[in-house]
Motif scaffolding. Structure first.
Motif, PDB file in Angstrom:
ATOM      1  N   VAL A  18       7.903  -7.631  -8.923  1.00 19.18           N
ATOM      2  CA  VAL A  18       7.459  -6.788  -9.804  1.00 19.18           C
ATOM      3  C   VAL A  18       6.036  -6.289  -9.329  1.00 19.18           C
ATOM      4  CG1 VAL A  18       6.417  -8.701 -11.308  1.00 19.18           C
ATOM      5  CG2 VAL A  18       6.934  -6.246 -12.445  1.00 19.18           C
ATOM      6  N   ALA A  19       5.632  -5.135  -9.627  1.00 15.50           N
ATOM      7  CA  ALA A  19       4.306  -4.553  -9.328  1.00 15.50           C
ATOM      8  C   ALA A  19       3.202  -4.918 -10.283  1.00 15.50           C
ATOM      9  CB  ALA A  19       4.201  -3.364  -8.772  1.00 15.50           C
ATOM     10  N   VAL A  20       2.357  -5.686 -10.551  1.00 12.20           N
ATOM     11  CA  VAL A  20       1.634  -6.275 -11.714  1.00 12.20           C
ATOM     12  C   VAL A  20       0.378  -5.568 -11.875  1.00 12.20           C
ATOM     13  CG1 VAL A  20       3.044  -8.352 -11.760  1.00 12.20           C
ATOM     14  CG2 VAL A  20       0.792  -8.174 -10.284  1.00 12.20           C
ATOM     15  N   GLY A  21      -0.066  -4.818 -10.748  1.00 15.64           N
ATOM     16  CA  GLY A  21      -1.410  -4.132 -11.104  1.00 15.64           C
ATOM     17  C   GLY A  21      -2.212  -3.577  -9.672  1.00 15.64           C
ATOM     18  N   THR A  22      -3.134  -2.808  -9.796  1.00 13.12           N
ATOM     19  CA  THR A  22      -3.729  -2.295  -8.807  1.00 13.12           C
ATOM     20  C   THR A  22      -5.000  -3.010  -8.273  1.00 13.12           C
ATOM     21  OG1 THR A  22      -2.960   0.005  -9.652  1.00 13.12           O
ATOM     22  CG2 THR A  22      -4.807   0.015  -7.992  1.00 13.12           C
ATOM     23  N   ILE A  23      -5.181  -3.166  -7.059  1.00 10.85           N
ATOM     24  CA  ILE A  23      -6.379  -3.764  -6.720  1.00 10.85           C
ATOM     25  C   ILE A  23      -7.047  -3.159  -5.612  1.00 10.85           C
ATOM     26  CG2 ILE A  23      -5.076  -6.224  -6.879  1.00 10.85           C
ATOM     27  CD1 ILE A  23      -4.242  -6.123  -3.774  1.00 10.85           C
ATOM     28  N   ASP A  24      -6.819  -1.961  -5.242  1.00  5.96           N
ATOM     29  CA  ASP A  24      -7.590  -0.821  -4.396  1.00  5.96           C
ATOM     30  C   ASP A  24      -7.077   0.347  -4.711  1.00  5.96           C
ATOM     31  OD1 ASP A  24      -9.691  -0.105  -2.907  1.00  5.96           O
ATOM     32  OD2 ASP A  24      -8.934  -0.711  -1.097  1.00  5.96           O
ATOM     33  N   TRP A  25      -7.961   1.499  -4.395  1.00  4.99           N
ATOM     34  CA  TRP A  25      -7.517   2.749  -4.615  1.00  4.99           C
ATOM     35  C   TRP A  25      -8.403   3.760  -3.914  1.00  4.99           C
ATOM     36  CZ3 TRP A  25      -9.225   7.343  -6.419  1.00  4.99           C
ATOM     37  CH2 TRP A  25      -8.377   8.457  -6.892  1.00  4.99           C
ATOM     38  N   THR A  26      -7.787   4.466  -2.996  1.00  8.03           N
ATOM     39  CA  THR A  26      -8.765   5.465  -2.077  1.00  8.03           C
ATOM     40  C   THR A  26      -8.244   6.849  -2.113  1.00  8.03           C
ATOM     41  OG1 THR A  26      -7.828   4.813   0.009  1.00  8.03           O
ATOM     42  CG2 THR A  26      -9.625   3.554  -0.524  1.00  8.03           C
ATOM     43  N   ASN A  53      -4.253   6.477  -1.201  1.00 11.27           N
ATOM     44  CA  ASN A  53      -3.753   5.200  -1.065  1.00 11.27           C
ATOM     45  C   ASN A  53      -3.852   4.226  -2.125  1.00 11.27           C
ATOM     46  OD1 ASN A  53      -3.047   5.198   2.136  1.00 11.27           O
ATOM     47  ND2 ASN A  53      -4.986   6.194   2.027  1.00 11.27           N
ATOM     48  N   LYS A  54      -2.874   3.729  -2.707  1.00 10.23           N
ATOM     49  CA  LYS A  54      -3.017   2.792  -3.789  1.00 10.23           C
ATOM     50  C   LYS A  54      -2.429   1.298  -3.364  1.00 10.23           C
ATOM     51  CE  LYS A  54      -2.322   2.564  -8.839  1.00 10.23           C
ATOM     52  NZ  LYS A  54      -2.052   3.304 -10.008  1.00 10.23           N
ATOM     53  N   THR A  55      -3.289   0.323  -3.437  1.00  6.01           N
ATOM     54  CA  THR A  55      -2.834  -1.017  -3.279  1.00  6.01           C
ATOM     55  C   THR A  55      -2.153  -1.653  -4.425  1.00  6.01           C
ATOM     56  OG1 THR A  55      -4.419  -1.066  -1.494  1.00  6.01           O
ATOM     57  CG2 THR A  55      -3.514  -3.232  -2.331  1.00  6.01           C
ATOM     58  N   ILE A  56      -1.047  -2.094  -4.307  1.00  4.03           N
ATOM     59  CA  ILE A  56      -0.443  -3.027  -5.793  1.00  4.03           C
ATOM     60  C   ILE A  56      -0.329  -4.234  -5.246  1.00  4.03           C
ATOM     61  CG2 ILE A  56       0.517  -0.790  -6.713  1.00  4.03           C
ATOM     62  CD1 ILE A  56       3.165  -1.481  -5.577  1.00  4.03           C
ATOM     63  N   LEU A  57      -0.512  -5.117  -6.510  1.00  2.00           N
ATOM     64  CA  LEU A  57      -0.321  -6.686  -6.394  1.00  2.00           C
ATOM     65  C   LEU A  57       1.244  -6.761  -6.859  1.00  2.00           C
ATOM     66  CD1 LEU A  57      -1.454  -9.270  -5.840  1.00  2.00           C
ATOM     67  CD2 LEU A  57      -1.845  -9.522  -8.184  1.00  2.00           C
ATOM     68  N   ILE A  58       1.937  -7.420  -5.808  1.00  3.43           N
ATOM     69  CA  ILE A  58       3.377  -7.671  -5.714  1.00  3.43           C
ATOM     70  C   ILE A  58       3.665  -9.323  -6.116  1.00  3.43           C
ATOM     71  CG2 ILE A  58       5.778  -7.528  -4.890  1.00  3.43           C
ATOM     72  CD1 ILE A  58       4.324  -5.255  -3.257  1.00  3.43           C
ATOM     73  N   LYS A  59       4.473  -9.607  -7.240  1.00  2.02           N
ATOM     74  CA  LYS A  59       4.616 -11.041  -7.468  1.00  2.02           C
ATOM     75  C   LYS A  59       6.056 -11.202  -7.536  1.00  2.02           C
ATOM     76  CE  LYS A  59       0.473 -12.713  -8.693  1.00  2.02           C
ATOM     77  NZ  LYS A  59       0.052 -13.937  -7.754  1.00  2.02           N
ATOM     78  N   SER A  60       6.538 -12.181  -7.000  1.00  5.16           N
ATOM     79  CA  SER A  60       8.033 -12.589  -7.133  1.00  5.16           C
ATOM     80  C   SER A  60       8.391 -13.083  -8.513  1.00  5.16           C
ATOM     81  CB  SER A  60       8.650 -13.691  -6.066  1.00  5.16           C
ATOM     82  OG  SER A  60       7.948 -14.936  -6.281  1.00  5.16           O
ATOM     83  N   LYS A  61       9.643 -13.270  -9.236  1.00  7.34           N
ATOM     84  CA  LYS A  61       9.842 -13.388 -10.320  1.00  7.34           C
ATOM     85  C   LYS A  61      11.438 -13.665 -10.697  1.00  7.34           C
ATOM     86  CE  LYS A  61      11.017  -9.209 -12.766  1.00  7.34           C
ATOM     87  NZ  LYS A  61      12.383  -9.471 -12.910  1.00  7.34           N
ATOM     88  N   ILE A  97       0.679  -1.045  -0.099  1.00  3.16           N
ATOM     89  CA  ILE A  97       0.240   0.044   0.068  1.00  3.16           C
ATOM     90  C   ILE A  97       0.734   1.256  -0.046  1.00  3.16           C
ATOM     91  CG2 ILE A  97      -1.687   1.180   1.337  1.00  3.16           C
ATOM     92  CD1 ILE A  97      -3.092  -1.124   2.387  1.00  3.16           C
ATOM     93  N   ILE A  98       0.651   1.974  -0.992  1.00  2.00           N
ATOM     94  CA  ILE A  98       1.503   3.254  -1.193  1.00  2.00           C
ATOM     95  C   ILE A  98       0.604   4.352  -0.830  1.00  2.00           C
ATOM     96  CG2 ILE A  98       2.900   4.705  -2.969  1.00  2.00           C
ATOM     97  CD1 ILE A  98       3.013   2.183  -4.530  1.00  2.00           C
ATOM     98  N   GLN A  99       0.874   5.264  -0.002  1.00  7.35           N
ATOM     99  CA  GLN A  99       0.258   6.444   0.539  1.00  7.35           C
ATOM    100  C   GLN A  99       1.156   7.738  -0.212  1.00  7.35           C
ATOM    101  OE1 GLN A  99      -0.068   8.374   4.557  1.00  7.35           O
ATOM    102  NE2 GLN A  99      -2.095   6.894   4.263  1.00  7.35           N
TER     103      GLN A  99
END
Length: 546
Positions: free
Chosen positions: A535-543, A215-223, A194-196
């Motif tokens: 890698v951040a692969v997308g947004t799953i929430d945003w307020t 507040n932006k919630t990003i999905l994080i994947k290991s690669k 979560i980035i604020q």
């Protein structure tokens, strides 16, 4: 008659005079009544105009505030985009650490920011980043990066002074700054972050006109490092020696491109106790990697076999040679064993069986070779690979060896069935430096040692630039930069502990350059292993809030 006429005329004149007086009086009365009406109407119009002006002013002010608020949000969005771009390009390991601009702030207790495995971003009094996983930090301008300098030059706040290009193509002045970053998940697989970011719209005098917090919630994947999300790991990152603890001493790990050492619990390179004589041609990596499950004996075949031992002495020699048939149980053959030609457990069932693909599976407790002959394993040149599921220990001596007769390292898989050792070793594997064993050993609870073999030392060979195989010598300055073979162990070892024998001048692990691809082909894509980044692969929430 005349007097009456005069009288009537006089009365008419009198009445006319009275009417004239009444008319003049009425006109004056009406003019006096209209003046207040005009004043009232004028006052009403004045009030209405003032009210309309106030409403117009309020509308303009509200519109201006709304524009400023939009611009503040735009500034915050700019900061969010900048942070994500930096994380994905140059600061991937910060995604699995945490940051707060105000060190007195408290992280969300549902995050893992309070874990001892979690560091900071190394900025604004934030702790240094860290990870328990093996990392590929890369370099910066030719200098190798480490966690003490990893976050250098990252931008966490920035002034905005655009002439145009903002909301409605109007000029914008303001600033964005990262307030917090919280991580939820684990280092092995990723999770979410979560980035604020706070965006502030200011005027020319730097007075705050509006603020917006996103507040932006990003999905994080290991690669895999240096690869895309769904790619396999780079074969050049393959762990040829992987253990929780390593005492390498003067032992060598050699081979073209893939002779890498991974110490999963080491804090520094010094922890592997490497002497001056030791040659490691690959890279030393610290930290864990995501490993596949240890191969287990096929459950559907277990009822047809019994757990047994292979223990030899004197001139007893043993051979594991499967029939060219599927779903067939069989015994190891023994030459020189008194009273028998086969080794069968006391439980009465064979130790080995072929599956539908004719792969061989042997359930063995202990292998203890104390005679003068060998344990030979036939794989039909890899057509019928052999899997040994070892529950106990494996011991060889200077004269009695375990030999992969006709296969490659990926054709003999030795799996330690003990996996829940929690940092302790419960199995021992002792090889000798007088012979080559071509195998892949995956025994996370085993301690492995290559013992000295006085006057019988085996010597690895490496390909030189002149395309000639020559004996490898870790005391020589000879340039061995090609393929190596015939080490004491030719393959790879993923174990609990590697222990150097002080009496052995050089135990040698040689690594085939294509072993990573061979294991993936034999055992599946989960055996593509190496260090990970994120890698951040997308947004799953945003307020957003003000």
């Amino acid at each position: 008659m005349q007097p009456k006429s005069k009288k009537r005329n006089a009365e008419k004149k009198s009445q006319h005079s009275i009417s004239s007086i009444k008319l003049r009086f009425a006109s004056q009365s009406e003019r006096g009544f209209a003046l207040p009406i005009v004043l009232i109407v004028g006052l009403f119009m004045l009030i209405s105009g003032f009210t309309l002006s106030m409403q117009t002013f309020r509308s303009l002010s509200t519109a201006r505030k709304g524009t400023h608020q939009q611009q503040a949000q735009y500034i915050a969005e700019t900061g969010i985009a900048e942070i994500i771009e930096q994380l994905n390009s140059n600061y991937r390991y910060l995604m699995v650490n945490c940051y707060k601009r105000n060190q007195d702030a408290i992280f969300d207790p549902l995050s893992i920011c309070g874990s001892r495995d979690i560091g900071g971003w190394g900025q604004n009094e934030s702790p240094l980043p860290r990870t328990p996983m093996a990392a590929c930090l890369g370099n910066n301008n030719g200098n190798e990066r480490n966690f003490s300098n990893y976050s250098e030059n990252i931008i966490l706040e920035q002034e905005i002074g655009q002439a145009n290009g903002g909301v409605d193509n109007k000029s914008i002045k303001g600033k964005w700054q990262l307030e917090t970053y919280s991580f939820y998940g684990n280092h092995a697989n990723g999770g979410k972050g979560i980035i604020q970011v706070r965006g502030t719209r200011t005027n020319r005098d730097n007075q705050v006109l509006a603020t917006s917090v996103i507040n932006k919630t990003i999905l994080i994947k290991s690669k895999p490092c240096s690869r895309r999300l769904l790619d396999e790991f780079d074969p050049n990152h393959f762990p040829s020696l992987l253990a929780r603890t390593i005492d390498i001493g003067s032992d060598d790990v050699i081979g073209k491109n893939t002779a890498n050492v991974y110490c999963t619990s080491c804090a520094s390179n010094e922890d592997i106790n490497r002497s001056r004589d030791s040659v490691i041609q690959g890279k030393i990596n610290l930290g864990m990697v995501k490993l596949p499950d240890v191969p287990q004996f096929p459950a559907e075949l277990k009822e047809f076999v019994s757990l047994g031992n292979i223990e030899t002495e004197g001139e007893e020699s043993v051979e594991i040679k499967s029939p060219n048939a599927a779903l067939t149980a069989f015994d190891p053959i023994c030459d020189g064993c008194e009273g028998t030609t086969h080794i069968r457990p006391a439980a009465g069932k064979p130790m080995c069986i072929t599956d539908k693909q004719k792969q061989v599976h042997c359930l063995i407790n202990n292998i203890n070779l104390q005679g003068s002959e060998n344990l030979s394993i036939q794989t039909d040149q890899g057509v019928r690979p052999v899997f040994i599921y070892l529950e106990g220990n494996l011991t060889t001596n200077s004269n009695s060896h375990m030999i992969n007769q006709d296969g490659n390292a990926n054709d003999l898989i030795i799996s330690g069935t003990s996996t829940g050792c929690m940092g302790n070793t419960t199995q021992t594997i002792q090889l000798t430096g007088s012979n080559t064993l071509k195998a892949f050993i995956f025994a996370p609870c085993a301690s492995l040692q290559i013992n000295a073999a006085p006057n019988l030392e085996n010597t690895a060979e490496c390909l030189t630039r002149q395309e000639q195989f020559v004996a490898f010598d870790n005391q020589s300055n000879r340039d061995h930069d090609g393929e190596c073979k015939s080490g004491d162990l030719d393959g790879a070892a993923w174990i609990g502990e590697w222990v150097s024998d002080p009496l052995n001048s050089s135990g040698e692990l040689t690594v085939p350059s294509n072993l990573s691809e061979q294991l993936v082909e034999r055992l599946g894509p989960s055996f593509s292993v190496g260090p990970s980044d994120y890698v951040a692969v997308g947004t799953i929430d945003w307020t957003t809030s003000r």
